[in-house]
Design a protein around this motif. Structure first.
Motif, PDB file in Angstrom:
ATOM      1  N   THR A  67       0.828  -1.198   0.000  1.00 37.54           N
ATOM      2  CA  THR A  67       0.000   0.000   0.000  1.00 37.54           C
ATOM      3  C   THR A  67       0.868   1.255   0.000  1.00 37.54           C
ATOM      4  N   THR A  68       0.293   2.354  -0.465  1.00 34.02           N
ATOM      5  CA  THR A  68       0.968   3.648  -0.349  1.00 34.02           C
ATOM      6  C   THR A  68       0.655   4.293   0.997  1.00 34.02           C
ATOM      7  N   GLY A  69      -0.301   3.718   1.719  1.00 37.36           N
ATOM      8  CA  GLY A  69      -0.639   4.220   3.050  1.00 37.36           C
ATOM      9  C   GLY A  69       0.184   3.514   4.111  1.00 37.36           C
ATOM     10  N   SER A  70      -0.314   3.540   5.336  1.00 38.21           N
ATOM     11  CA  SER A  70       0.395   2.893   6.442  1.00 38.21           C
ATOM     12  C   SER A  70      -0.180   1.507   6.689  1.00 38.21           C
ATOM     13  N   CYS A  71       0.646   0.637   7.248  1.00 42.28           N
ATOM     14  CA  CYS A  71       0.196  -0.713   7.584  1.00 42.28           C
ATOM     15  C   CYS A  71      -0.685  -0.647   8.847  1.00 42.28           C
ATOM     16  N   GLY A  72      -1.536  -1.649   9.020  1.00 35.93           N
ATOM     17  CA  GLY A  72      -2.345  -1.699  10.226  1.00 35.93           C
ATOM     18  C   GLY A  72      -3.831  -1.736   9.966  1.00 35.93           C
ATOM     19  N   THR A  73      -4.244  -1.714   8.694  1.00 35.05           N
ATOM     20  CA  THR A  73      -5.649  -1.902   8.336  1.00 35.05           C
ATOM     21  C   THR A  73      -5.717  -3.044   7.331  1.00 35.05           C
ATOM     22  N   ARG A  74      -6.890  -3.522   7.033  1.00 37.20           N
ATOM     23  CA  ARG A  74      -7.004  -4.503   5.961  1.00 37.20           C
ATOM     24  C   ARG A  74      -6.865  -3.773   4.640  1.00 37.20           C
ATOM     25  N   PRO A  75      -6.491  -4.448   3.542  1.00 41.11           N
ATOM     26  CA  PRO A  75      -6.288  -3.771   2.261  1.00 41.11           C
ATOM     27  C   PRO A  75      -7.549  -3.020   1.827  1.00 41.11           C
ATOM     28  N   ILE A  76      -7.339  -1.867   1.212  1.00 40.07           N
ATOM     29  CA  ILE A  76      -8.436  -1.069   0.690  1.00 40.07           C
ATOM     30  C   ILE A  76      -8.266  -0.928  -0.813  1.00 40.07           C
ATOM     31  N   ALA A  77      -9.239  -0.331  -1.472  1.00 43.80           N
ATOM     32  CA  ALA A  77      -9.165  -0.116  -2.915  1.00 43.80           C
ATOM     33  C   ALA A  77      -7.903   0.654  -3.261  1.00 43.80           C
ATOM     34  N   GLY A  78      -7.182   0.176  -4.245  1.00 42.62           N
ATOM     35  CA  GLY A  78      -5.927   0.811  -4.638  1.00 42.62           C
ATOM     36  C   GLY A  78      -4.704   0.092  -4.106  1.00 42.62           C
ATOM     37  N   ASP A  79      -4.867  -0.753  -3.075  1.00 39.07           N
ATOM     38  CA  ASP A  79      -3.764  -1.563  -2.564  1.00 39.07           C
ATOM     39  C   ASP A  79      -3.641  -2.838  -3.405  1.00 39.07           C
ATOM     40  N   LEU A  80      -2.469  -3.439  -3.389  1.00 43.49           N
ATOM     41  CA  LEU A  80      -2.241  -4.707  -4.085  1.00 43.49           C
ATOM     42  C   LEU A  80      -2.194  -5.834  -3.055  1.00 43.49           C
ATOM     43  N   THR A  81      -3.227  -6.681  -3.033  1.00 41.73           N
ATOM     44  CA  THR A  81      -3.252  -7.821  -2.124  1.00 41.73           C
ATOM     45  C   THR A  81      -2.432  -8.957  -2.710  1.00 41.73           C
ATOM     46  N   LEU A  82      -1.461  -9.442  -1.933  1.00 40.88           N
ATOM     47  CA  LEU A  82      -0.541 -10.481  -2.401  1.00 40.88           C
ATOM     48  C   LEU A  82      -0.972 -11.877  -1.962  1.00 40.88           C
ATOM     49  N   ALA A  83      -1.508 -11.994  -0.754  1.00 43.48           N
ATOM     50  CA  ALA A  83      -1.929 -13.300  -0.237  1.00 43.48           C
ATOM     51  C   ALA A  83      -2.934 -13.105   0.883  1.00 43.48           C
ATOM     52  N   THR A  84      -3.834 -14.073   1.054  1.00 43.98           N
ATOM     53  CA  THR A  84      -4.840 -14.052   2.121  1.00 43.98           C
ATOM     54  C   THR A  84      -4.879 -15.429   2.775  1.00 43.98           C
ATOM     55  N   TYR A  85      -4.806 -15.461   4.106  1.00 51.24           N
ATOM     56  CA  TYR A  85      -4.816 -16.732   4.839  1.00 51.24           C
ATOM     57  C   TYR A  85      -5.899 -16.682   5.918  1.00 51.24           C
ATOM     58  N   GLY A  86      -6.855 -17.616   5.845  1.00 53.49           N
ATOM     59  CA  GLY A  86      -7.917 -17.702   6.825  1.00 53.49           C
ATOM     60  C   GLY A  86      -7.458 -18.316   8.127  1.00 53.49           C
ATOM     61  N   PRO A  87      -8.314 -18.297   9.155  1.00 53.77           N
ATOM     62  CA  PRO A  87      -7.935 -18.824  10.477  1.00 53.77           C
ATOM     63  C   PRO A  87      -7.541 -20.296  10.466  1.00 53.77           C
ATOM     64  N   SER A  88      -8.071 -21.067   9.514  1.00 51.56           N
ATOM     65  CA  SER A  88      -7.749 -22.501   9.482  1.00 51.56           C
ATOM     66  C   SER A  88      -6.563 -22.824   8.582  1.00 51.56           C
ATOM     67  N   ASP A  89      -6.010 -21.815   7.914  1.00 53.25           N
ATOM     68  CA  ASP A  89      -4.874 -22.039   7.014  1.00 53.25           C
ATOM     69  C   ASP A  89      -3.591 -22.115   7.831  1.00 53.25           C
ATOM     70  N   THR A  90      -2.846 -23.209   7.656  1.00 55.98           N
ATOM     71  CA  THR A  90      -1.626 -23.419   8.446  1.00 55.98           C
ATOM     72  C   THR A  90      -0.342 -23.155   7.659  1.00 55.98           C
ATOM     73  N   THR A  91      -0.439 -22.493   6.511  1.00 58.47           N
ATOM     74  CA  THR A  91       0.756 -22.180   5.714  1.00 58.47           C
ATOM     75  C   THR A  91       1.778 -21.448   6.580  1.00 58.47           C
ATOM     76  N   ALA A  92       3.004 -21.980   6.633  1.00 57.76           N
ATOM     77  CA  ALA A  92       4.024 -21.421   7.529  1.00 57.76           C
ATOM     78  C   ALA A  92       4.982 -20.484   6.824  1.00 57.76           C
ATOM     79  N   SER A  93       5.110 -20.582   5.504  1.00 58.15           N
ATOM     80  CA  SER A  93       6.056 -19.736   4.776  1.00 58.15           C
ATOM     81  C   SER A  93       5.649 -19.669   3.315  1.00 58.15           C
ATOM     82  N   GLY A  94       6.279 -18.752   2.596  1.00 52.50           N
ATOM     83  CA  GLY A  94       5.958 -18.619   1.186  1.00 52.50           C
ATOM     84  C   GLY A  94       6.768 -17.521   0.542  1.00 52.50           C
ATOM     85  N   ASN A  95       6.506 -17.275  -0.732  1.00 54.22           N
ATOM     86  CA  ASN A  95       7.210 -16.237  -1.495  1.00 54.22           C
ATOM     87  C   ASN A  95       6.205 -15.249  -2.071  1.00 54.22           C
TER      88      ASN A  95
END
Length: 338
Positions: A67-95
């Motif tokens: 984002t061009t803004g500050s971190c600490g909110t969920r992505p908003i319009a204009g931000d680039l979302t790279l990945a999303t992990y739900g509460p049951s997702d156990t992915t430990a690492s990635g690129n």
């Protein structure tokens, strides 16, 4: 009464242990600290990051985004979302991989982003923050917070720098023996100064003379690359090759072009390359002529000293006076061309 109390502690402990954290890393060679500087020429080239994570978000998803803004909110319009992990997702690492071009495209997808920004038309600096955000449990360990928190470290910044540096000026050219010392003004911090020299094509190459009277900086030979042929603005009528090109970090004193011919006039121009790799336009040309610097023995002979050894060469009287005079002339000459 003890068993329910123990169960309560275990439940609270489990909830607190689920606080999510994300750690980013980058192997980019253009990284200075946590800032990755991207020039206009690299706008479409992906920047790669890796991440590790622990814990789980509270009820809703963990977001990795830019984002061009500050971190600490969920992505908003204009931000680039790279990945999303739900509460049951156990992915430990990635690129993660994205380019500035991708970031600009995401901003252009919003209706209120104004005129579309592209690699071709964006001429000003822009910075983007790599973020991870999720909802955490509150201080009781049972309830989810209503707002998102930044859970990613360290705070990487991608800085897009498409603007070239301002055109430098050659403030002074000082003649040296088979060399020219060039003072270039206007270089930015962390930039590189590039100086090119080519001999002026005249029937009279010039005479030994001094192109300046004092040095405005610390002279240090930055190395010389010769034999390149005419390039850039020096490839114009009135000069003859090869072009000698010398580079030097800004703030390290004058640029010294060595390996030149005494008595020959050289045309000189300078450019600046900033940390992002953007190059300025070339400076207005300047000229200088290297001069021969006589050694002590030459000055001694010019003052009437004897070439042979013995008492006559080092004693008093005329010979001794010649030595003193020669030494004074030689030191004066050295000061003039240094």
């Amino acid at each position: 009464m003890r068993l329910p109390f123990i169960g309560l502690l275990l439940f609270a402990s489990t909830a607190v242990a689920q606080v999510p954290t994300v750690t980013f890393s980058s192997a980019s060679t253009s990284t200075t600290g946590l800032t990755i500087t991207v020039p206009k020429s690299d706008c479409g080239i992906p920047r790669r990051f890796s991440f590790t994570r622990s814990g789980t978000p509270c009820e809703e998803s963990l977001y990795l985004y830019v984002t061009t803004g500050s971190c600490g909110t969920r992505p908003i319009a204009g931000d680039l979302t790279l990945a999303t992990y739900g509460p049951s997702d156990t992915t430990a690492s990635g690129n993660l991989s994205f380019s500035v071009e991708d970031l600009l495209s995401a901003r252009n997808s919003t209706s209120d982003a104004g005129a579309a920004m592209t690699c071709a038309n964006l001429t000003t600096e822009m910075t983007f923050n790599l973020c991870a955000a999720a909802r955490r449990t509150d201080s009781t360990g049972f309830n989810c917070q209503t707002t998102y928190s930044s859970v990613g470290t360290p705070a990487y910044v991608v800085k897009y720098d498409p603007a070239p540096p301002a055109t430098p000026t050659i403030a002074k050219v000082i003649a040296r023996d088979s060399a020219l010392s060039v003072q270039v003004d206007g270089a930015e911090t962390d930039s590189t100064v590039v100086v090119e020299a080519a001999a002026v094509a005249t029937s009279d190459a010039g005479t030994d003379g001094d192109a300046g009277t004092e040095d405005a900086g610390t002279d240090a030979d930055a190395g010389t690359d010769g034999g390149q042929g005419l390039v850039g603005a020096l490839a114009v009528e009135g000069t003859t090759g090869p072009v000698t090109r010398v580079t030097k970090a800004a703030g390290e004193g004058n640029v010294v072009i060595s390996g030149l011919t005494n008595g020959v006039t050289y045309r000189i121009q300078a450019t600046i390359i900033d940390k992002a790799g953007n190059e300025s336009t070339q400076s207005a040309p300047a000229e200088g002529t290297p001069v021969k610097s006589s050694g002590l023995f030459d000055a001694y002979k010019d003052a009437g000293g004897e070439e042979s050894g013995g008492c006559a060469a080092t004693g008093g009287g005329i010979a001794g006076g010649a030595v003193l005079a020669a030494l004074g002339i030689w030191l004066s000459s050295r000061r003039k061309v240094s």
